[in-house]
Design an enzyme around this catalytic site. Structure first.
Site, mmCIF file in Angstrom:
data_model
loop_
_atom_site.group_PDB
_atom_site.id
_atom_site.type_symbol
_atom_site.label_atom_id
_atom_site.label_comp_id
_atom_site.label_asym_id
_atom_site.label_seq_id
_atom_site.Cartn_x
_atom_site.Cartn_y
_atom_site.Cartn_z
ATOM 1 N N THR A 89 0.874 -1.179 0.000
ATOM 2 C CA THR A 89 0.000 0.000 0.000
ATOM 3 C C THR A 89 0.906 1.223 0.000
ATOM 4 O O THR A 89 2.074 1.121 0.356
ATOM 5 C CB THR A 89 -0.876 0.016 1.272
ATOM 6 O OG1 THR A 89 -1.531 -1.233 1.431
ATOM 7 C CG2 THR A 89 -1.918 1.122 1.228
ATOM 8 N N ARG A 131 -12.897 -7.975 -3.821
ATOM 9 C CA ARG A 131 -12.481 -7.769 -2.436
ATOM 10 C C ARG A 131 -12.080 -6.316 -2.203
ATOM 11 O O ARG A 131 -11.372 -5.718 -2.986
ATOM 12 C CB ARG A 131 -11.312 -8.689 -2.113
ATOM 13 C CG ARG A 131 -10.747 -8.534 -0.683
ATOM 14 C CD ARG A 131 -9.545 -7.610 -0.656
ATOM 15 N NE ARG A 131 -8.911 -7.552 0.671
ATOM 16 C CZ ARG A 131 -7.913 -6.748 0.984
ATOM 17 N NH1 ARG A 131 -7.434 -5.917 0.070
ATOM 18 N NH2 ARG A 131 -7.401 -6.749 2.196
ATOM 19 N N GLY A 154 -10.361 -3.763 0.714
ATOM 20 C CA GLY A 154 -9.612 -3.757 1.956
ATOM 21 C C GLY A 154 -9.871 -2.533 2.804
ATOM 22 O O GLY A 154 -10.889 -1.845 2.674
ATOM 23 N N ASP A 155 -8.915 -2.226 3.660
ATOM 24 C CA ASP A 155 -9.093 -1.133 4.618
ATOM 25 C C ASP A 155 -8.776 0.238 4.038
ATOM 26 O O ASP A 155 -9.286 1.245 4.518
ATOM 27 C CB ASP A 155 -8.179 -1.366 5.822
ATOM 28 C CG ASP A 155 -6.704 -1.306 5.433
ATOM 29 O OD1 ASP A 155 -6.005 -0.394 5.892
ATOM 30 O OD2 ASP A 155 -6.247 -2.171 4.673
ATOM 31 N N THR A 170 -0.953 0.107 6.443
ATOM 32 C CA THR A 170 -0.579 -0.867 5.425
ATOM 33 C C THR A 170 -0.492 -2.239 6.080
ATOM 34 O O THR A 170 0.011 -2.374 7.192
ATOM 35 C CB THR A 170 0.771 -0.520 4.769
ATOM 36 O OG1 THR A 170 1.204 -1.624 3.950
ATOM 37 C CG2 THR A 170 1.850 -0.228 5.787
ATOM 38 N N GLY A 171 -1.008 -3.246 5.392
ATOM 39 C CA GLY A 171 -0.951 -4.596 5.943
ATOM 40 C C GLY A 171 -2.182 -5.396 5.596
ATOM 41 O O GLY A 171 -2.848 -5.137 4.591
#
Length: 320
Positions: free
Chosen positions: A180, A208, A210-211, A231-232
């Site tokens: 990210t 999908r 993500g955050d 990030t992760g």
């Protein structure tokens, strides 16, 4: 009465999915650090010109979206159908205004579409074709999907597919999984901002999200408190509303920016084996950038002008 001028500061990350040092040549590592330096310089130039933190984080992220070294824009991860679905968000701490896109396939710089939504002030988040059509209708650069594809991402997708076939998916390296980019800034007027952009993770399910584009999960800014970009493994960021939780720990509990940001990343996330990192900045310009993985592309410029970039444990001073 003289107007109070705040210190200016900027921090950024290029993802915690960083390879072991022996997996790229020194020239390649040098090129990646140069890209971080360019992103820092772009954001700092805005701040030095008395521009807003919002413009500064946008400028820094655009540089990283245009670089092949990071998983955002050009060089984004490929999903399970070998396609790209791009996410981005930006937030202004002065007003809590925010804009985001997710699942976009053709927006050259997703952070610019997110910013356009923030400025428009109507919708916060647009998805898929809606995001692409919005960008096109508002004159933002759109490209064929193969523009984003690089040989490194094709190789990463193949590696993740091999892990999937062999049943070793969870054992994959962080660099094979995700990445990210993001930036946080404090401007001379004391306003905070955060921005995040990503291609998600390699071989992710189609559709999908993500955050990164979710306000409060991977991206958050509130004046007087902090700005955060994460990030992760995004699912854990979403479940813990990570970026907002960091702000809440500072705002309500009185924790420092270092304590609040490390709580999950170096605590329960690390214990669970959840790869994660973040950059965060508080209202005084204090910066922190914890990560629990092998490395994290990162850099910052402090109020006194000192600047650093790094990928693993070592930091390199740079002149902007």
């Amino acid at each position: 009465m003289a107007k109070t001028v705040s210190p200016i500061a900027l921090a950024l990350h290029g993802g915690c999915g960083v390879m072991a040092e022996h997996e790229m040549t020194e020239d390649e590592w040098r090129a990646a650090r140069e890209a971080l330096k360019q992103a820092l310089a772009a954001g700092r130039q805005v701040l030095l010109g008395q521009g807003s933190s919002l413009d500064a984080v946008q400028a820094a992220v655009v540089v990283m979206e245009d670089s092949p070294w990071f998983n955002a824009g050009y060089g984004a991860a490929l999903n399970a159908d070998a396609g790209h679905e791009l996410d981005a968000a930006i937030m202004y701490g002065a007003t809590l205004a925010a804009g985001a896109v997710c699942g976009a396939r053709h927006i050259r710089n997703p952070i610019l579409a997110a910013r356009h939504l923030l400025d428009a002030g109507d919708s916060v988040l647009l998805a898929g074709d809606g995001a692409d059509n919005y960008a096109l209708a508002n004159g933002l650069a759109c490209v064929d999907a193969d523009y984003f594809t690089t040989p490194r991402r094709v190789e990463a997708l193949a590696a993740m597919r091999r892990h999937q076939t062999a049943g070793t998916y969870k054992a994959a390296k962080e660099a094979e999984k995700h990445g990210t980019v993001g930036a946080v800034a404090l401007d001379g007027q004391g306003h905070l901002a955060a921005a995040t952009s990503t291609g998600g993770y390699n071989n992710k399910p189609v559709g999908r999200i993500g955050d990164s584009p979710l306000i409060g999960a991977g991206t958050y800014a509130r004046d007087g408190v902090c700005a955060v970009s994460g990030t992760g493994q995004g699912e854990y960021f979403i479940r813990n509303v990570l970026a907002h939780d960091i702000a809440s720990r500072i705002r309500y509990v009185g924790e420092s920016i270092e304590q609040a940001t490390a709580f999950h990343i170096m605590g329960d996330f690390k214990q669970l084996g959840v790869g994660a990192g973040a950059v965060a900045i508080d209202a005084k310009g204090n910066i922190t950038a914890p990560f629990n993985t092998l490395g994290m592309f990162r850099g910052w410029v402090l109020p006194d002008g000192r600047a650093y970039v790094g990928s693993h444990a070592e930091l390199y001073p740079v002149a902007l």
